[in-house]
Design an enzyme around this catalytic site. Structure first.
Site, PDB file in Angstrom:
ATOM      1  N   GLU A  73      -2.650 -11.146  -6.676  1.00  0.00           N
ATOM      2  CA  GLU A  73      -1.726 -11.479  -7.768  1.00  0.00           C
ATOM      3  C   GLU A  73      -0.352 -10.852  -7.586  1.00  0.00           C
ATOM      4  O   GLU A  73       0.630 -11.324  -8.160  1.00  0.00           O
ATOM      5  CB  GLU A  73      -2.290 -11.022  -9.127  1.00  0.00           C
ATOM      6  CG  GLU A  73      -3.628 -11.603  -9.510  1.00  0.00           C
ATOM      7  CD  GLU A  73      -4.796 -10.725  -9.090  1.00  0.00           C
ATOM      8  OE1 GLU A  73      -5.852 -10.789  -9.741  1.00  0.00           O
ATOM      9  OE2 GLU A  73      -4.646  -9.967  -8.102  1.00  0.00           O
ATOM     10  N   ASP A 112       0.821  -1.220   0.000  1.00  0.00           N
ATOM     11  CA  ASP A 112       0.000   0.000   0.000  1.00  0.00           C
ATOM     12  C   ASP A 112       0.854   1.270   0.000  1.00  0.00           C
ATOM     13  O   ASP A 112       0.360   2.347  -0.324  1.00  0.00           O
ATOM     14  CB  ASP A 112      -0.916   0.035   1.234  1.00  0.00           C
ATOM     15  CG  ASP A 112      -1.980  -1.045   1.215  1.00  0.00           C
ATOM     16  OD1 ASP A 112      -2.041  -1.802   0.225  1.00  0.00           O
ATOM     17  OD2 ASP A 112      -2.744  -1.142   2.189  1.00  0.00           O
ATOM     18  N   ARG A 167       1.007  -9.712  -4.374  1.00  0.00           N
ATOM     19  CA  ARG A 167       1.580  -9.730  -3.029  1.00  0.00           C
ATOM     20  C   ARG A 167       2.747 -10.691  -2.868  1.00  0.00           C
ATOM     21  O   ARG A 167       3.651 -10.441  -2.072  1.00  0.00           O
ATOM     22  CB  ARG A 167       0.497 -10.096  -1.998  1.00  0.00           C
ATOM     23  CG  ARG A 167      -0.655  -9.133  -1.930  1.00  0.00           C
ATOM     24  CD  ARG A 167      -1.515  -9.370  -0.708  1.00  0.00           C
ATOM     25  NE  ARG A 167      -1.893 -10.759  -0.526  1.00  0.00           N
ATOM     26  CZ  ARG A 167      -2.518 -11.228   0.555  1.00  0.00           C
ATOM     27  NH1 ARG A 167      -2.817 -10.401   1.535  1.00  0.00           N
ATOM     28  NH2 ARG A 167      -2.840 -12.499   0.652  1.00  0.00           N
ATOM     29  N   ARG A 208      -5.910   0.214   1.545  1.00  0.00           N
ATOM     30  CA  ARG A 208      -6.984   0.363   2.534  1.00  0.00           C
ATOM     31  C   ARG A 208      -7.371   1.815   2.753  1.00  0.00           C
ATOM     32  O   ARG A 208      -8.540   2.140   2.896  1.00  0.00           O
ATOM     33  CB  ARG A 208      -6.555  -0.225   3.877  1.00  0.00           C
ATOM     34  CG  ARG A 208      -6.472  -1.721   3.933  1.00  0.00           C
ATOM     35  CD  ARG A 208      -5.988  -2.159   5.292  1.00  0.00           C
ATOM     36  NE  ARG A 208      -4.696  -1.552   5.606  1.00  0.00           N
ATOM     37  CZ  ARG A 208      -4.148  -1.524   6.815  1.00  0.00           C
ATOM     38  NH1 ARG A 208      -4.806  -2.040   7.827  1.00  0.00           N
ATOM     39  NH2 ARG A 208      -2.970  -0.974   7.004  1.00  0.00           N
TER      40      ARG A 208
END
Length: 424
Positions: free
Chosen positions: A300, A133, A302, A179
């Site tokens: 896909e 992130d 990570r 997030r």
């Protein structure tokens, strides 16, 4: 000599193995025995010390090429109860651990700080920041490890979707992990030249926004593209957008997953499917039909093998973390800034308002964002100021210019008319 333990927690990110390998090599060369704690804090929080493996140079010297985690990973959080936290600390003591390197995101950083405070200095703790992130508040715009690989792999996926979209005359709404912040969506969207990229930071000053506003923003891109003769496109959307949309609006289209405290689980909302449906409805109200497909990017990317940037970067981080903690350092996060190691204390990471690590958001006033925004195909203030453009897009939407202005001008009404074309 006390042992050094390494644990990876949270979600996977490319480069975990590089940190483990580099830290192990540095420690072993210093004569410090190393333990790999398997599956995050899952077993330690139950007082189980059987899921631990010794790490050696021979075991770890080549694991940096691969994605995933050599010692596993989990989201188990010992702070969920005083009993689990105490079992974790007791388990580390039974393992004769005097130094702990944690690899994880902001939640793991918080946990590392709590363990350090709870042990009152008997256990030295250093944290290595990990998340695709890219939302940990590192110095000087330094990326979190794994972000660059995730963007790279995401770009390859979206490049293929762009060819498919043009070939089949369809639109893809691609939801990228994030997030709270839109770094990954923007990073992928800007690199591939996506038709549009929408991130939560755009709405920070007016959150929550009506779902209809987001629908109009996306429909506006479809209409503008049609005005230029193209029935296809790619939109990147950060999953954190779900947190910016009025939950009552979302609830009309999907069930809102909540935790035991009533908080909405953003990552579990089918945002792409909701937007696909609501934009289709909006276009249908104008007599327009478009093929819209939602696609999620997250799992896909990570555990992808790290690109050379992240292999290099994470080996630096692992080496620096081990060196710092062996030399007596503790209660800090590892950062590499302009090629130099820089510890960031746990206290300095904290947001005074929340008591948790600060979240780094995309700076929408930066030139990097403004350049990205200038290339996006979305309705802009200047489209309503130029009669020929207004007429073009109104015709594509089967509306008069006056009706088009009435229905879509709200998207740009707060946009400044700066001479250099910058938008807010």
């Amino acid at each position: 000599m006390k042992k050094l333990a390494i644990v990876a927690a949270g979600g996977p990110a490319p480069g975990i193995n590089s940190v483990i390998g580099a830290a192990t090599i540095r420690a072993c060369l210093s004569g410090v025995p190393v333990l790999g704690i398997q599956d995050g804090f899952k077993w330690l929080s139950e007082g189980d010390i059987s899921h631990v493996v010794p790490l050696t140079i021979e075991d770890t010297s080549r694991i940096h090429f691969r994605g995933g985690s050599y010692i596993g990973i989990s989201r188990a959080n010992p702070t969920r109860s005083p009993e689990h936290l105490q079992r974790t600390i007791d388990a580390l003591e039974r393992l004769d651990v005097g130094m702990l390197i944690t690899i994880g995101g902001d939640g793991t950083a918080t946990l590392a700080h709590i363990i350090s405070e709870k042990t009152r200095g008997k256990l030295r703790v250093v944290h290595v920041p990990k998340t695709i992130d890219n939302d940990i508040d590192l110095p000087d715009d330094t990326s979190t490890f794994g972000f660059q690989t995730a963007r790279h792999v995401g770009v390859e996926i979206v490049k293929n979707l762009m060819v498919d979209a043009k070939t089949t005359s369809r639109w893809y709404f691609v939801i990228a992990q994030g997030r709270k912040a839109g770094h990954l969506a923007l990073g992928i969207g800007k690199a591939v030249g996506a038709t549009n990229t929408v991130i939560p930071e755009e709405f920070a000053r007016g959150c929550p926004v009506p779902l209809s506003h987001v629908a109009d923003l996306l429909a506006g891109s479809v209409i503008k593209r049609l005005g230029y003769g193209r029935p296809d496109g790619i939109v990147l959307l950060a999953e954190g957008l779900a947190d910016c949309i009025n939950p009552e609006d979302l609830a009309r289209y999907t069930e809102l997953p909540r935790d035991h405290m009533g908080n909405i689980h953003v990552a579990e909302i089918n945002l792409g499917e909701v937007l696909e449906k609501v934009v289709k409805e909006r276009l249908a109200s104008l007599g327009l039909k478009a093929t819209l497909i939602s696609k999620y990017i997250g799992y896909e990317v990570r555990c992808a093998d790290p690109i050379p940037f992240d292999m290099d970067y994470t080996r630096d981080l692992g080496h620096a973390a081990a060196r710092y903690i062996i030399e007596g350092g503790t209660e800090a996060m590892v950062a590499m800034v302009h090629g130099r190691f820089q510890p960031v204390s746990f206290q300095d990471m904290k947001d005074p308002a929340t008591g948790r690590p600060r979240v780094r958001m995309v700076d929408i006033d930066s030139d990097r964002y403004q350049i990205a925004r200038s290339y996006m195909l979305r309705l802009k203030r200047e489209d309503f100021d130029k009669p020929e453009e207004l007429a073009r897009f109104a015709a594509a939407a089967h509306l008069t210019p006056e009706a088009f202005r009435e229905q879509f001008f709200h998207l740009v009404k707060d946009e400044p008319t700066n001479p250099d074309g910058r938008v807010g």
